[in-house]
Structures are given as C-alpha cells and as structure tokens.
Motif scaffolding. Structure first.
Motif, short mmCIF file in Angstrom:
data_model
loop_
_atom_site.label_atom_id
_atom_site.label_comp_id
_atom_site.label_asym_id
_atom_site.label_seq_id
_atom_site.Cartn_x
_atom_site.Cartn_y
_atom_site.Cartn_z
N ARG A 138 -41.09 -75.44 -18.50
CA ARG A 138 -42.27 -75.54 -17.64
C ARG A 138 -42.31 -76.92 -17.02
N ASP A 139 -43.09 -77.03 -15.96
CA ASP A 139 -43.23 -78.31 -15.31
C ASP A 139 -44.32 -78.20 -14.26
N GLU A 140 -44.81 -79.36 -13.83
CA GLU A 140 -45.71 -79.43 -12.68
C GLU A 140 -44.92 -79.91 -11.47
N SER A 141 -45.41 -79.53 -10.29
CA SER A 141 -44.79 -80.00 -9.06
C SER A 141 -45.87 -80.13 -8.00
N ARG A 142 -45.67 -81.05 -7.06
CA ARG A 142 -46.62 -81.29 -5.97
C ARG A 142 -46.02 -80.79 -4.66
N PHE A 143 -46.88 -80.19 -3.85
CA PHE A 143 -46.48 -79.72 -2.53
C PHE A 143 -47.48 -80.25 -1.52
N THR A 144 -46.97 -80.75 -0.41
CA THR A 144 -47.82 -81.33 0.62
C THR A 144 -48.14 -80.30 1.70
N LEU A 145 -49.22 -80.57 2.42
CA LEU A 145 -49.67 -79.64 3.45
C LEU A 145 -48.73 -79.63 4.64
N THR A 146 -48.23 -80.78 5.04
CA THR A 146 -47.27 -80.85 6.14
C THR A 146 -45.95 -81.37 5.59
N GLN A 276 -40.51 -72.13 5.49
CA GLN A 276 -40.00 -71.12 6.40
C GLN A 276 -41.05 -70.11 6.85
N VAL A 277 -42.28 -70.23 6.37
CA VAL A 277 -43.32 -69.27 6.75
C VAL A 277 -43.68 -69.46 8.22
N ARG A 278 -44.02 -68.38 8.88
CA ARG A 278 -44.34 -68.45 10.30
C ARG A 278 -45.69 -69.09 10.56
N ASN A 279 -46.66 -68.77 9.74
CA ASN A 279 -48.00 -69.33 9.90
C ASN A 279 -48.29 -70.28 8.74
N PRO A 280 -47.97 -71.56 8.89
CA PRO A 280 -48.15 -72.50 7.78
C PRO A 280 -49.62 -72.68 7.44
N PRO A 281 -49.93 -73.05 6.22
CA PRO A 281 -51.32 -73.26 5.80
C PRO A 281 -51.93 -74.43 6.55
N GLN A 282 -53.26 -74.34 6.76
CA GLN A 282 -53.98 -75.35 7.52
C GLN A 282 -54.83 -76.26 6.64
N ASN A 283 -55.05 -75.88 5.40
CA ASN A 283 -55.82 -76.71 4.49
C ASN A 283 -55.27 -76.52 3.07
N LEU A 284 -55.82 -77.29 2.15
CA LEU A 284 -55.29 -77.27 0.79
C LEU A 284 -55.55 -75.94 0.09
N GLN A 285 -56.67 -75.30 0.40
CA GLN A 285 -56.94 -74.01 -0.22
C GLN A 285 -55.91 -72.98 0.21
N GLU A 286 -55.59 -72.96 1.50
CA GLU A 286 -54.56 -72.03 1.98
C GLU A 286 -53.19 -72.38 1.41
N LEU A 287 -52.93 -73.67 1.25
CA LEU A 287 -51.65 -74.07 0.68
C LEU A 287 -51.50 -73.57 -0.75
N GLY A 288 -52.54 -73.74 -1.57
CA GLY A 288 -52.46 -73.24 -2.94
C GLY A 288 -52.30 -71.74 -3.01
N ALA A 289 -53.05 -71.00 -2.17
CA ALA A 289 -52.95 -69.55 -2.17
C ALA A 289 -51.57 -69.09 -1.71
N MET A 290 -50.99 -69.78 -0.73
CA MET A 290 -49.67 -69.39 -0.24
C MET A 290 -48.59 -69.67 -1.27
N LEU A 291 -48.72 -70.77 -2.01
CA LEU A 291 -47.75 -71.05 -3.06
C LEU A 291 -47.77 -69.98 -4.14
N VAL A 292 -48.97 -69.54 -4.52
CA VAL A 292 -49.08 -68.47 -5.51
C VAL A 292 -48.46 -67.18 -4.98
N GLN A 293 -48.68 -66.89 -3.70
CA GLN A 293 -48.14 -65.69 -3.10
C GLN A 293 -46.61 -65.73 -3.04
#
Length: 342
Positions: A138-146, A276-293
C-alpha cells in the motif's frame, strides 16, 4: 590547487634568480605561472614571499589536529562530528568545523540506506510466490489538477513568439492536488481512498485503516502481512498501537525506499490514464472522483500478482546472486551486487 610551502616558495625564487623562466619554474613546482609571478612581485615589494596578513577568523585547529580528526573518522566511519568536537576538543570546536576539516580531506557524510535496502532484500531472499502473495502493498500518492512536463510545443510562424494565440498560461504548482491511498496484493486490490485534509495519524486511522484496511484483511483470509513505509503517520504511536491491537502483522520496511514497493507501477498507470482523459477535471472534487473511477476501470490484470507482485519472485534453486530476483524494477539487481554494500 594546494598552496606552496615556504620552502617551495624560496626554492622557486632561487630558480628565478638563476635565470630559469617563470613558465619552467611553474612546471617544476606544479602550480600556475601566475602563482610564480605573484611570488616574484611580492618579494620585490615586501622582501619576503610569506603571505600577507589576511582578514577573517583564525583557524582554531592546527595541522596536527586536522590529521587527528581525519584519523579518528577513518578508524570509525560512523562517529559523528559533534562527538569528535566534544571528545577531542572539549566542545571548543564546533561540529561544523569538524565537518569542514573532513571535507577538506575528501570525507563526506553519506546515509547508509543502501545497506539497509540490501539487508532487507537478503532477509527476503528465499521468499516464494506464496509469501509475496500474502503481502498487502500500500502507499499514498498525490495527483495534481493540471499537468505540465515541460514538453509542450507550439506551432507558430516567425515573429509570432509573443502572439496571444501562441502563449499558454501554466500553473507551476499544479492548480491544487489530492492525496489518495490504495493497496494491492497478489489476488486483489483495495478501494482507492481520497484523503480529506492533512494526513496525520488520526486521519490515517479513521479514513484508511478502519474503513478499508481491516475489511480488506478480513475478506482475503488470515495470515496477510501489511506493508507500509516509515512516514510519520504510519509510525506514530497511535497507528502502531492500533495495528498491534487489531492483530495485523506489519512488514519491516527500510527507510527511503519507494522503489522497492511494486505499487509505484500502479500509480504510474493511474497517472498516465488520468492525463489521457478527454474532459480533464476542473476542480479537486472532480479530480478525486475521476481518480476513483479510473482506479476501478484499470483491468485486474494490471494488479495481478503475475504482473507486479510476482516481479519480486524468488527461485530457491539458483545460487544466492542477483538471479534470485527477476524484478519489475532494476533496484534489486543493484542492491544484490556485492560491491554495492561497501
């Protein structure tokens, strides 16, 4: 370039007085031509080749004491600069001065994490595929919005360098980031947890260990070993006591060793698919949801022991050499080189 002693300077002046050229004297003395010229000028102006008084704090150690410092650290490579200053000089010489003298002798302090990595690999040398299957990495990782890797290209004509259509604003700090937690073993993967707020020991227990780790360990049978690094939230007393009371066996993990964890390859896959997603997330909430998806969409074959965990497989029929580990990363081959343990 080392400084010439007074005897060498007098010898150089003697050679000049006999008619030897400055270039030939510099070649014999092993110094630059300008150095010999400066000696000659100093002799004509002051009548001596000795150095002029210089500003600054005088040295607190003699040449003999410098040799004593170096000898002490050559005899015991793990002694600290502070202890040397206290034992040899009664605390009158600072640790920084000791370090300066050691650097002058080309001795530099190095962390010995590489040796710890080697010893860890040695202890797990004869682990079988079944043993590695029982480890929950297991591990943690950080992902940025842009995302900007410095490889953005723009197609423009000559003279359009400052044109508005050829300029793209980039947020150097990534526009914000989210931290996620995930775990894998030889047969399954956990859910991807988006960490809310700062990750401390309490948040690690309440957001990760209780809702996700304990059910995962219970669902995949007894005898599993939990792997985690030595980050402060993981080694805090609150976390350590919780894992001990829950009866979870924690694997010993060497410090500063992210490359030893096969889940790093999963983070690489997750990041590549996010970009590689066509519609990148616009805020942190969308970023978290997209990572889970994306985590859910990644094929199970990527997480399978065959592709990642079994990259650390062993073969007990081989001699104890680097062939024991056919690794997904080359780090095991690096640490299993006997010369790397010096």
């Amino acid at each position: 370039m080392p400084r010439l002693s007074n005897i060498q300077r007098e010898r150089a002046i003697g050679m000049l007085n006999t008619g030897t050229s400055v270039t030939d004297v510099a070649r014999v003395m092993g110094c630059s031509r300008q150095t010999i010229h400066n000696f000659q000028t100093c002799l004509h102006q002051t009548g001596t080749t000795a150095d002029r008084p210089r500003p600054g704090r005088p040295r607190v150690t003699s040449r003999a004491q410098d040799r004593q410092i170096v000898l002490r650290h050559l005899r015991n490579r793990f002694v600290t600069a502070t202890s040397t200053g206290n034992e040899l000089f009664g605390g009158r010489v600072t640790a920084q001065t000791i370090r300066n003298r050691l650097r002058s002798a080309r001795l530099h302090a190095r962390r010995f994490h590489r040796r710890q990595h080697f010893l860890w690999a040695r202890r797990h040398l004869r682990w079988t595929q079944r043993d590695w299957n029982r480890v929950v990495f297991r591990d943690e990782s950080r992902f940025t919005l842009t995302f900007a890797d410095g490889r953005v290209r723009v197609w423009r004509r000559r003279g359009e360098r400052n044109a508005q259509c050829c300029i793209q604003e980039v947020d150097r700090f990534g526009g914000g980031r989210v931290m996620v937690w995930g775990g894998i073993n030889g047969h399954a993967r956990s859910r991807l947890i988006v960490i809310q707020g700062n990750l401390n020991a309490a948040a690690y227990r309440d957001q990760v260990l209780v809702p996700e780790l304990l059910p995962f360990m219970a669902a995949h049978g007894p005898g599993l070993t939990f792997q985690q690094d030595n980050a402060r939230p993981h080694t805090a007393n609150l976390t350590t006591n919780f894992l001990r009371d829950a009866g979870i066996n924690v694997m010993e993990w060497p410090s500063r060793s992210p490359d030893l964890n096969p889940i790093e390859h999963v983070w690489d896959v997750l990041g590549r698919q996010l970009h590689q997603v066509r519609n990148p997330p616009q805020n942190l909430q969308e970023l978290g949801a997209m990572l889970v998806q994306i985590w859910r969409r990644i094929p199970q074959a990527v997480f399978r022991c065959k592709n990642i965990v079994l990259s650390m497989q062993t073969n007990g029929t081989l001699a104890p050499t680097e062939a024991y580990f056919t690794t997904y990363s080359s780090i095991y081959r690096y640490y299993f080189n006997p010369l790397s343990c010096n």
